[in-house]
Design a protein around this motif. Structure first.
Motif, short mmCIF file in Angstrom:
data_model
loop_
_atom_site.label_atom_id
_atom_site.label_comp_id
_atom_site.label_asym_id
_atom_site.label_seq_id
_atom_site.Cartn_x
_atom_site.Cartn_y
_atom_site.Cartn_z
N ALA A 1 -36.10 29.84 0.72
CA ALA A 1 -34.90 29.07 0.37
C ALA A 1 -34.51 29.22 -1.09
O ALA A 1 -33.33 29.16 -1.43
CB ALA A 1 -35.13 27.60 0.71
N ASP A 2 -35.48 29.41 -1.98
CA ASP A 2 -35.19 29.44 -3.41
C ASP A 2 -35.05 30.85 -3.98
O ASP A 2 -34.90 31.01 -5.20
CB ASP A 2 -36.28 28.68 -4.18
N LEU A 3 -35.10 31.86 -3.13
CA LEU A 3 -34.90 33.23 -3.63
C LEU A 3 -33.47 33.37 -4.16
O LEU A 3 -32.52 32.82 -3.59
CB LEU A 3 -35.12 34.25 -2.52
N PRO A 4 -33.29 34.10 -5.24
CA PRO A 4 -31.93 34.28 -5.78
C PRO A 4 -30.94 34.79 -4.74
O PRO A 4 -29.78 34.36 -4.73
CB PRO A 4 -32.13 35.30 -6.91
N ILE A 5 -31.38 35.67 -3.85
CA ILE A 5 -30.45 36.24 -2.87
C ILE A 5 -30.05 35.22 -1.81
O ILE A 5 -29.08 35.41 -1.08
CB ILE A 5 -31.04 37.50 -2.22
N ASN A 6 -30.78 34.09 -1.73
CA ASN A 6 -30.47 33.06 -0.75
C ASN A 6 -29.81 31.82 -1.35
O ASN A 6 -29.42 30.91 -0.62
CB ASN A 6 -31.75 32.63 -0.01
N LYS A 7 -29.69 31.76 -2.66
CA LYS A 7 -29.06 30.59 -3.29
C LYS A 7 -27.62 30.43 -2.79
O LYS A 7 -26.85 31.39 -2.74
CB LYS A 7 -29.05 30.76 -4.82
N GLY A 8 -27.27 29.20 -2.44
CA GLY A 8 -25.92 28.93 -1.99
C GLY A 8 -25.62 29.40 -0.59
O GLY A 8 -24.45 29.38 -0.16
#
Length: 640
Positions: free
Chosen positions: A266-273
């Motif tokens: 959930a907190d990976l940059p590619i998954n933000k937002g």
């Protein structure tokens, strides 16, 4: 190390190699050690270690990017989005030709790499932290994220990756195994979180790291425990590592997926937002008319309208008038889907290109667009419509250089070098264009289909030229019926065969292929590679769920290999133009139409970033739910 940095390092090593050898000769062992060290640096620098990979050029996002440019990183989580689909389902296995898989039945599964909606030909690490590969891309190593886990809490390891690859190589849809068997030598576990794929010598390597990196990763433990079989229909959902998990189903009616609150990434940059909805619901309907009525009553909440007539005339119902349903025309930058009427070339009557051309002349797109579509569409003319790789006019010198060897070998007619790229015929304002009728008549006469006393065309064997359009959508009858009427005026015994979606899928899929003409998609990619073997290659023609027309063309096969072997974007562009030109000359399709925008309607409780990316609408990906608006709609009784 980025690819340009690696290239510079290699160049520097090469520049210094001669002087280093001279130095080693003069200094004996000490010099040899210096040389060995320098050459080791050169060898190591030739291996690229990166957070992603692109087909050509640099990645847009650096290794330390905070989030994708087109998302709202602070988007709230919550709510539900619901959409519709037609037909039914009796399986949760999306990888088998048996059964009809439920919508989004692979949503739980992730891959090592993932793409973005604002780049072409780029893949970034998802399940992996980094990947390593040499400049020739003859192998690739993925270093998995140790924190990655399946939704049941079990770790995702290199063993699961290799198991998934070997399972897809042996079972399930034949397309992947055919292509992978030709190009991938094998996969091996190098450690709990490290896996290597080696590619076969002589294979076109450009897209192979991305191909294996895009493979869905299965849980070996679940596969064994639940006795799953990739080739068999099952209502047991696959366990994956993705942000959504299966919630509930009502077979043939409803499917619901819920957001996993313990999603590891959930907190990976590619998954933000992204992955903002608590649940995603899919409602099934027998036909599109029933689906539209259900939307009007609030049975589901988001609709990407695909009927020009409904968009122009039907959005005046109470929920719209009250402001509960919002209509929007949103930008769409993607290439066309290749929607078209597809001939089944396995049928003897369609093997003569003159027959296919004659039938295509009887579809009056111009009349259809004005009369049926309210002028909302444009005509598809190319397999790469809306891209820079579309063939136009006569081939230029570079295209000729690609095509000439195939002409010299007799695989293509010489006219391909001088004729303009095939375009669909233009028709007049009346439904039956008399000029095109005369052209089609001449073609069928030359092909040996003569008109009898009863006005029906027959060949020398006395067989009637009968053409069946397989149709599972009653709303499409208004498009097909004028086409059929025009064909009957030509002497063709044309009919529409009405089936339900399950029957349509069964008749279109391998090994049945029980149809004359269907509406399908002639698929291509922006940076096409091995996918072309699935869509147009002779080897997959009788076993592919994508090469539905059964194209077997030695010239196309050769050009696919040229496209796959392209080493630069310029080479790829020229070879793709040549392939587009030849595919269009095969006339196995009657191209339909496309729309440059998304016409969407939704209950006014969803929001999206102000600037959408060019290559995705993304309503299930990076849109979000506004709880205040949702509460207001519920209070007004607008939703069920």
């Amino acid at each position: 190390m980025t690819r340009p940095a690696a290239a510079r390092a290699i160049a520097l090593a090469r520049e210094g190699e001669t002087s280093l050898r001279w130095l080693a000769t003069g200094l004996g062992l000490a010099g040899a050690l210096v040389l060995a060290g320098a050459l080791q640096v050169r060898a190591e620098s030739a291996v690229i270690v990166a957070h992603g990979i692109s087909t050509f050029g640099d990645l847009k996002y650096p290794a330390d990017f905070p989030h994708l440019d087109y998302v709202n990183p602070d988007a709230p989580k919550g709510g539900e989005i619901s959409e519709w689909t037609m037909g039914g389902f009796d399986s949760m296995n999306p990888f088998s030709v048996k059964g009809r898989a439920g919508a989004l039945s692979s949503i739980m599964l992730e891959s090592l790499l993932t793409g973005t909606a604002d780049e072409i030909g780029a893949s970034y690490c998802l399940l992996c932290e980094t990947l390593e590969y040499p400049e020739d891309r003859s192998w690739v190593i993925f270093n998995l994220r140790p924190e990655a886990k399946f939704s049941d809490g079990t770790p995702l390891t290199a063993e699961d990756v290799v198991f998934s690859f070997e399972t897809f190589l042996a079972k399930g849809l034949t397309d992947f195994r055919t292509i992978a068997a030709q190009r991938v030598q094998g996969a091996e576990v190098l450690g709990p979180h490290r896996v290597k794929f080696t590619f076969k010598p002589g294979a076109e390597m450009r897209d192979l790291p991305e191909m294996v990196g895009g493979l869905s990763i299965l849980s070996r433990a679940q596969y064994d425990r639940d006795k799953l079989d990739l080739e068999e229909s099952t209502l047991t959902p696959y366990i994956g590592s993705g942000p959504y998990v299966f919630d509930r189903m009502e077979v043939n009616r409803t499917l619901v997926y819920k957001r996993n609150p313990d999603y590891w990434g959930a907190d990976l940059p590619i998954n933000k937002g992204r992955n903002n909805f608590d649940s995603i619901r899919i409602e099934y309907f027998a036909d599109s008319a029933a689906a539209f009525e259900a939307f009007k009553s609030g049975a589901y909440t988001f609709r990407n309208e695909n009927s020009a007539k409904q968009w122009a005339t039907a959005y005046d119902f109470p929920a719209v008038q009250a402001g509960h349903v919002k209509q929007a025309v949103l930008p769409k930058g993607t290439k066309t889907t290749g929607q078209s009427f597809l001939f089944n070339l396995r049928r003897e009557k369609f093997q003569d290109p003159r027959v296919r051309e004659a039938i295509g002349l009887m579809f009056n797109y111009e009349w259809s667009n004005q009369t049926l579509f309210y002028g909302q569409y444009a005509r598809i003319t190319s397999f790469w419509e809306k891209t820079w790789m579309k063939a136009e006019g006569v081939p230029g010198p570079q295209e000729v250089a690609v095509l000439q060897p195939l002409v010299d070998e007799g695989l293509l007619p010489a006219s391909i070098l001088t004729d303009e790229a095939v375009l669909p015929p233009v028709s007049g304002e009346r439904q039956l264009d008399r000029g095109n009728l005369r052209k089609a008549t001449k073609l069928l006469d030359e092909a040996g289909w003569a008109v009898g006393a009863d006005g029906v065309r027959r060949n020398a064997k006395g067989e009637v030229l009968k053409v069946e359009f397989l149709n599972d959508d009653p709303n499409f009858d208004r498009v097909l019926n004028p086409f059929v009427e025009n064909l009957r005026a030509l002497g063709v015994d044309a009919v529409v065969v009405k089936v339900d979606p399950a029957q349509a899928e069964s008749r279109q899929r391998p090994p049945t292929y029980d149809f004359d003409i269907i509406t399908g998609h002639a698929q291509t990619g922006y940076f096409s590679g091995g996918d072309l073997l699935q869509y147009y290659g002779s080897e997959t023609a009788d076993q592919s769920a994508f090469n539905l027309m059964g194209l077997k063309s030695p010239a196309v096969d050769r050009l696919i290999r040229v496209v796959m072997a392209a080493k630069s974007k310029d080479e790829l562009t020229i070879s793709t133009m040549a392939l587009d030109r030849v595919l269009r000359a095969e006339r196995f399709w009657v191209p339909q139409w496309f729309k440059d925008t998304h016409t969407v309607a939704y209950f006014d409780m969803y929001e999206h970033p102000e600037t959408l990316p060019p290559y995705a609408l993304g309503e299930m990906d990076f849109w979000w739910y506004n709880p205040e608006k949702g509460a207001a709609l519920k209070a007004a009784g607008a939703l069920k």
